[in-house]
Write an enzyme that holds these catalytic residues in place. Structure first.
Site, PDB file in Angstrom:
ATOM      1  N   LYS A  93       0.813  -1.216   0.000  1.00 47.61           N
ATOM      2  CA  LYS A  93       0.000   0.000   0.000  1.00 47.61           C
ATOM      3  C   LYS A  93       0.857   1.280   0.000  1.00 47.61           C
ATOM      4  O   LYS A  93       2.069   1.232   0.186  1.00 47.61           O
ATOM      5  CB  LYS A  93      -0.936  -0.009   1.212  1.00 47.61           C
ATOM      6  CG  LYS A  93      -1.926  -1.159   1.198  1.00 47.61           C
ATOM      7  CD  LYS A  93      -2.834  -1.097  -0.022  1.00 47.61           C
ATOM      8  CE  LYS A  93      -3.949  -2.120   0.007  1.00 47.61           C
ATOM      9  NZ  LYS A  93      -3.496  -3.515  -0.100  1.00 47.61           N
TER      10      LYS A  93
HETATM   11  C1  LIG Z   1      -9.842  -2.843  -1.176  1.00 45.78           C
HETATM   12  C2  LIG Z   1      -9.139  -3.588  -0.082  1.00 45.78           C
HETATM   13  N1  LIG Z   1      -9.806  -3.849   1.063  1.00 45.78           N
HETATM   14  C3  LIG Z   1      -9.215  -4.481   2.079  1.00 45.78           C
HETATM   15  C4  LIG Z   1      -7.909  -4.920   2.007  1.00 45.78           C
HETATM   16  C5  LIG Z   1      -7.327  -5.692   3.152  1.00 45.78           C
HETATM   17  O1  LIG Z   1      -6.178  -5.110   3.673  1.00 45.78           O
HETATM   18  P1  LIG Z   1      -5.228  -5.895   4.710  1.00 45.78           P
HETATM   19  O2  LIG Z   1      -4.336  -6.753   3.885  1.00 45.78           O
HETATM   20  O3  LIG Z   1      -4.492  -4.804   5.429  1.00 45.78           O
HETATM   21  O4  LIG Z   1      -6.115  -6.683   5.610  1.00 45.78           O
HETATM   22  C6  LIG Z   1      -7.173  -4.689   0.847  1.00 45.78           C
HETATM   23  C7  LIG Z   1      -5.765  -5.143   0.752  1.00 45.78           C
HETATM   24  O5  LIG Z   1      -5.216  -5.482  -0.201  1.00 45.78           O
HETATM   25  C8  LIG Z   1      -7.802  -4.005  -0.236  1.00 45.78           C
HETATM   26  O6  LIG Z   1      -7.143  -3.757  -1.372  1.00 45.78           O
END
Ligand SMILES: Cc1ncc(COP(=O)(O)O)c(C=O)c1O
Length: 227
Positions: A182
């Site tokens: 990210k």
């Molecule tokens: C749109 C979206 N929502 C949620 C997430 C979940 O993030 P995390 O990996 O920090 O749980 C991601 C991660 O790639 C995402 O792209």
């Protein structure tokens, strides 16, 4: 053959110094960097509250829990997103309802949301996919018209704006990811942003295993005095 890595964070001497300082100050300033990050992150997004979580998936799970989502409820999500938008709905025994996306933005299509609302719809999760912003005005007015809370999944949209307002300021709460892929990373990590006092209190208590917001510092001091 040369390996091409996905983009990584920009790590300067400053970040290295801060990490070292966090370790050296471990006992003197417990929680300092988390608390400071929450404060600055909330301020940057013009939100009242920020809660750090282990990842964005947990932030979504936490907010859905704080909103009281339960078995039998339906939660609207876009049919094109990362699976973590929908998975926490099933952790609570509720049903994800997948709606169409807009061909321009690849984000939730307001007309499809309207067609999918039933008496069991208890939340709408909008995703700012790839940093694109959905037609937020229309989605917010649907949310208001039906009294269904809107959640903004801004995991991929740190720094995006819609009509001059930063991604993360829309709906009852928004979530961010600090996964290594990210814009801003902590390796793994997530953030839940809120404005509502009651929802914040509930989410805080769930996140902190029953402790209330006021309870943390006395507990830390108590632990330290026992060392
Ligand atoms: C749109 C979206 N929502 C949620 C997430 C979940 O993030 P995390 O990996 O920090 O749980 C991601 C991660 O790639 C995402 O792209």
């Amino acid at each position: 053959m040369e390996q091409i890595f996905i983009a990584g964070p920009w790590i300067t001497e400053h970040e290295i110094k801060i990490v070292e300082k966090a370790m050296r100050d471990w006992y003197e300033q417990p929680y300092f960097y988390c608390e400071e990050f929450q404060r600055v992150f909330a301020e940057y997004h013009d939100r009242k509250y920020a809660l750090m979580t282990p990842n964005c998936t947990t932030s979504i799970h936490l907010l859905l829990t704080g909103l009281g989502i339960k078995p039998g409820d339906e939660v609207i999500v876009p049919e094109c997103t990362w699976i973590a938008t929908a998975a926490p709905i099933t952790y609570l025994g509720a049903t994800p309802v997948f709606c169409d996306i807009d061909p321009e933005s690849w984000c939730l299509d307001p007309a499809s949301v309207r067609d999918s609302i039933t008496e069991n719809t208890k939340a709408i999760i909008v995703v700012d996919l790839y940093g694109n912003m959905p037609r937020m005005d229309e989605l917010l007015s649907i949310s208001q018209e039906y009294g269904i809370p809107l959640i903004e999944d801004a995991a991929e949209a740190l720094g995006s704006k819609y009509r001059g307002i930063r991604a993360g300021k829309f709906g009852i709460g928004s979530v961010f990811s600090f996964h290594r892929t990210k814009t801003l990373t902590t390796g793994e990590g997530g953030m839940l942003l809120l404005d509502d006092d009651g929802v914040y209190e509930r989410c805080f208590v769930w996140r902190d295993h029953g402790r209330r917001p006021q309870a943390r510092w006395p507990l830390v001091l108590q632990l330290r005095s026992n060392l």
